[in-house]
Enzyme design. Structure first.
Site, mmCIF file in Angstrom:
data_model
loop_
_atom_site.group_PDB
_atom_site.id
_atom_site.type_symbol
_atom_site.label_atom_id
_atom_site.label_comp_id
_atom_site.label_asym_id
_atom_site.label_seq_id
_atom_site.Cartn_x
_atom_site.Cartn_y
_atom_site.Cartn_z
ATOM 1 C CG ASP A 278 -2.148 0.956 0.962
ATOM 2 O OD1 ASP A 278 -2.083 1.780 0.031
ATOM 3 O OD2 ASP A 278 -3.135 0.874 1.723
HETATM 4 C C1 NOJ Z 1 -3.946 4.085 0.209
HETATM 5 C C2 NOJ Z 1 -5.139 3.195 0.255
HETATM 6 O O1 NOJ Z 1 -5.120 2.441 1.434
HETATM 7 C C3 NOJ Z 1 -5.230 2.265 -0.950
HETATM 8 O O2 NOJ Z 1 -6.446 1.567 -0.886
HETATM 9 C C4 NOJ Z 1 -5.098 3.032 -2.211
HETATM 10 O O3 NOJ Z 1 -5.262 2.197 -3.324
HETATM 11 C C5 NOJ Z 1 -3.736 3.715 -2.217
HETATM 12 N N1 NOJ Z 1 -3.632 4.606 -1.059
HETATM 13 C C6 NOJ Z 1 -3.494 4.533 -3.447
HETATM 14 O O4 NOJ Z 1 -4.245 5.697 -3.375
#
Ligand code: NOJ
Length: 884
Positions: free
Chosen positions: A287
């Site tokens: 993530d």
């Molecule tokens: C953080 C989020 O937890 C995730 O779900 C997302 O795809 C990414 N950021 C990219 O924005």
């Protein structure tokens, strides 16, 4: 993201921590409670041993074999936040060999930060349809829009959080508080998206059940979700297994830790469970900004670092890119691991035929203008055209509206009060009835609750191309509508006519922890289960004045309805969940009876938050060190927990009324594949691509001469002196890296529970098929019925099991009064198994000589199961009270 001003201050403050040298600041691990283990699992299993991926791996092997060291490390990482082509994540490319930058883009409900797209209903709304055809159709439409915009990788669906904590901030991105509802919805979503040649990403692996304290930062580790092995298998990992079985191309790890080890470098989770036991062949990404180690995360199985930076972004530092190149040269990361990482990335690209005519991104996440900076974070960046305004909406509003409509869940309808007639005199109360007066996209990342709530906030959103709000749809329908655009009951409401109806709109919002809305930090930590903006009071006041009140609720999850649910004038309550752009007509179609409501709750609504054990009712608050979130309730979340303690909810999981009534008759149970207690042994792995393991020459890492570097862009090359020095260390073999305990390099045969995508292929054998005739026994209205199948294990089988567990579901077509339809649902070996932690195997306690079989319950909701079939005798009967 936080606003730019506060972000820059934060970054300045934290900049000393941004350097890779200090990035392992969170070691050593904090202690977790006894019995929660993060055992080492090494090495990272090679991809390519499953037949359906063979061709993709052969092609990937041929391409990766031609890559230099720096080319391989370039494709396993992003090039930096706000640096590459304008997606939320952009990997490095190998232009020489025609391997492009991959565009990774949010969100699970639409192409984020882009124009001319559809803002679909959220996951929770889709779950509330209980309709497989719609789950798939929404996936198809999403896939087409991502492809049309040139996004290679769709960052959805979300199945973690599953909704263990009703107040959790991102439950609405997923499909409901049950592993089977999540799993089946996710698998159909993935199928729909990937059939368009777009790579889907199942996220977040795993235990991201609350937002607050989820992230590692230089001062505090992310919380540890402490989950035991059986609970992990039967609840939290279950939807991931189904996604892998459906062939998902990518997996995103969660921000938090599990059992004390950060998910982005968790060898049990990635190497052991995901890649070996579930046989995942695609690529595993972090993530955003969650990678906290370079070598350790590589060894633990991470394949792609997103967006490339260290966890303090924008300083031009990375734990991979040039650092991974260095680590391979100096021998700390085996070349074998890098080859597998690069092969997984390239194989995934080939698997979805993205080598053939995949469009380049034609939109920018950073600006809506035609022209903009090509590398915004570089400050001194070249600029050019970044938006081509490609309209990808097609007729996707139709499926979006159908999902929104079929999700609407009628909880209460005293005296069959709904539907309304077109001549009805109506007064409407609540700011939630009308679109945000500043425009539907006025708040970035939808981080406000103003106007009709169509989605939560954070990265899981998309921009509305338009917003069909309820008040406009109501006015289109009926001439006589008075609208009080306020959340405080107005003093000037005259005496209503006896048959006048008040429709009261209330809402409850939640989102991602990067943004705080009305003091809710992602999770609903401030408003809790109460309606926002004093909505409960608004309903009470309306109910004092009007004798007919209809409450419409736009919500991310369960609410406490007790302040008003039993008031005699509250005749009807509709949960419209988060409808996306199609909030209006979908609702009026139901209110005025063009269609009967057919949504069902994807979670339980309790009478009090304390009806749940404290472990799931409460969010974790600040402690020094690592916040420990121990899943002591095990399998008992949502309805499982309520059944265990014989607590009646206000509205049960699966509950949903219709304007008509259905009966379920003539159930039959058909054995398909005979089962044994343990599944048959798995087949061995097929060979995987092999490469030379000799450390490549340092020259493969040198910056090309006179390369025009962009400031703070992340590159995989090293200055010549640094590459030479690293190579010398690797060649001498004298410096050893402090490898984690249990580190090994010999590939393993894989666990007994593995063997195919999603685990041992025998787990997916259909054991029983159950059919039932659903009849519309009403006289006036047509409608669709939801058929739900729950499994009850035989008593005293040596395993502690929930009373019943959802195992399959189907939705009928529209049935006119008197019409019927036979629906068929299935139980696989996995569905009737439990995870035996000692055997490390799925076993079926209800099969075998002298064993009592399973009871298969069928009905319209978890508390309306009137039909049962018995696997022991094969007999079915109806007219029963149900198991709870
Ligand atoms: C953080 C989020 O937890 C995730 O779900 C997302 O795809 C990414 N950021 C990219 O924005």
């Amino acid at each position: 993201m936080v606003s730019h001003t506060s972000a820059s201050w934060l970054l300045l403050l934290l900049s000393p921590f941004a350097s890779p040298a200090l990035a392992r600041n969170v070691s050593p691990r904090d202690a977790v409670p006894a019995k929660y283990h993060a055992a080492p699992y090494y090495p990272a299993p090679h991809g390519g041993w499953i037949g359906s991926w063979k061709e993709a791996y052969e092609k990937a092997h041929a391409l990766v074999s031609q890559m230099t060291l720096a080319e391989k490390t370039n494709i396993t990482s992003g090039v930096g936040m706000y640096m590459g082509t304008p997606c939320v994540g952009n990997s490095g490319s190998v232009d020489r060999l025609g391997f492009p930058q991959l565009c990774l883009q949010d969100s699970a409900l639409g192409v984020a930060s882009a124009d001319n797209v559809t803002a679909f209903p959220a996951g929770i709304t889709t779950g509330a349809t209980w309709d497989k055809a719609l789950m798939y159709a929404r996936g198809v439409a999403l896939g087409k829009e991502f492809r049309g915009k040139g996004a290679n990788v769709h960052l959805g669906p979300t199945v973690g959080p599953i909704g263990r904590k009703p107040l959790g901030g991102r439950n609405w991105e997923g499909f409901g508080a049950d592993p089977v509802l999540q799993a089946k919805a996710a698998a159909l979503h993935i199928k729909g998206v990937q059939e368009q040649g777009v790579i889907a990403t199942i996220k977040h692996l795993i235990g991201n059940e609350q937002e607050m304290f989820r992230m590692y930062n230089p001062l505090q580790p992310g919380y540890s979700a402490n989950i035991d092995d059986r609970t992990l298998h039967e609840l939290y990992l279950w939807p991931f297994a189904e996604a892998v079985h459906a062939g998902v191309g990518a997996v995103m790890t969660a921000y938090n830790a599990v059992n004390g080890s950060a998910c982005s470098q968790h060898s049990t989770l990635i190497n052991g469970l995901l890649k070996d036991e579930l046989g995942f062949q695609g690529m595993v990404m972090s993530d955003w900004l969650s990678q906290i180690s370079g070598v350790d995360s590589a060894l633990a199985g991470l394949d792609l670092n997103m967006p490339g930076d260290t966890n303090i972004p924008l300083f031009g530092y990375s734990l991979w890119q040039y650092e991974l190149t260095r680590s391979v040269l100096n021998g700390s990361v085996p070349l074998d691991r890098l080859n597998d990482m690069a092969t997984r990335v390239v194989a995934t690209w080939y698997k979805f035929n993205q080598d053939k005519d995949f469009p380049r991104p034609n939109f920018s996440s950073n600006t809506r203008a035609r022209d903009g900076l090509l590398h915004p974070a570089a400050v001194l960046s070249p600029s050019g055209q970044v938006n081509w305004f490609v309209n990808v909406q097609n007729d996707h509003n139709v499926v979006a509206r159908q999902v929104a409509q079929d999700a609407i869940t009628l909880l209460k309808n005293d005296g069959s009060f709904l539907p309304l007639s077109n001549t009805q005199k109506i007064s409407v109360f609540g700011t939630d009835a009308q679109v945000n007066p500043s425009g539907p996209n006025a708040c970035a990342n939808r981080a406000c609750n103003r106007g009709t709530l169509g989605m939560g906030w954070g990265s899981g959103v998309a921009d509305y191309p338009y917003f069909d709000d309820p008040i406009s749809a109501l006015k289109r329908r009926v001439g006589d509508v008075k609208f009080y655009n306020t959340d405080t009951f107005p003093g000037d409401v005259g005496k209503p006519a006896a048959d006048e109806v008040a429709i009261v709109f209330i809402s409850s919002d939640a989102g991602e922890n990067t943004l705080t809305v009305e003091n809710n930090h992602g999770d609903r930590d401030s408003d809790k289960l109460a309606a926002w903006h004093g909505g409960d009071k608004l309903v009470q006041k309306a109910a004092e004045k009007f004798s007919n009140v209809v409450v419409v609720v736009h919500t991310v999850g369960p609410l406490n309805l007790e302040p008003w649910i039993d008031l005699p004038s509250v005749k009807s309550v509709l949960f419209a969940h988060l409808p996306g752009q199609e909030a209006g007509e979908s609702l009026t179609n139901i209110l005025f009876g063009d269609a009967s409501p057919c949504g069902h709750l994807p979670y339980s609504i309790t009478k009090s938050a304390s009806d749940y054990p404290a472990s799931i009712a409460n969010l974790k608050t600040f402690t020094f060190g690592q916040v420990q979130d121990t899943y002591s309730e095990g399998l008992y979340i949502d309805y499982r927990s309520l059944h265990k303690t014989s607590t009646s909810p206000r509205y049960a999981f699966g509950h949903g009324l219709s304007y008509t009534t259905f009966s379920f008759t003539n159930a039959t149970l058909r054995p398909i594949t005979p089962l044994t207690f343990s599944p048959p042994p798995r087949a061995p792995k097929s060979p995987t691509p092999s490469y030379s393991s000799t450390i490549p020459p340092a020259s493969e890492a040198y910056y090309p001469p006179n390369f025009p570097k962009i400031w703070r862009y992340l590159y995989s090359w090293l200055p010549t002196t640094e590459a030479d020095a690293a190579y010398a260390i690797g060649k001498a073999g004298t410096k050893t890296y402090p490898y984690p305990d249990g580190y090994a390099t010999e590939q393993r045969p894989g666990p007994a529970a593995g063997g195919g995508e999603g685990g041992n292929p025998a787990l997916w054998d259909v054991a029983w098929e159950v059919s039932v005739t659903v009849n519309n026994v009403g006289s006036k209205f047509a409608g669709k019925a939801s058929a739900q199948v729950y499994l009850q294990h035989p008593a005293g089988n040596g395993y502690d099991n929930p009373v019943v567990q959802l195992r399959d579901f189907e939705k009928t077509r529209v049935l006119k009064p008197g019409e019927s339809q036979v629906v068929t649902m299935r139980l696989t070996r996995r569905d009737v198994s439990v995870w035996d932690v000692v055997r490390q195997e799925w076993v079926a306690p209800g099969v075998g000589e002298g064993k009592d079989g399973y009871t298969v319950w069928i009905g319209e909701a978890s508390d309306r199961l009137g039909v049962a079939c018995y696997t022991g005798s094969g007999r079915c009967e109806g007219g029963l009270k149900g198991p709870v």
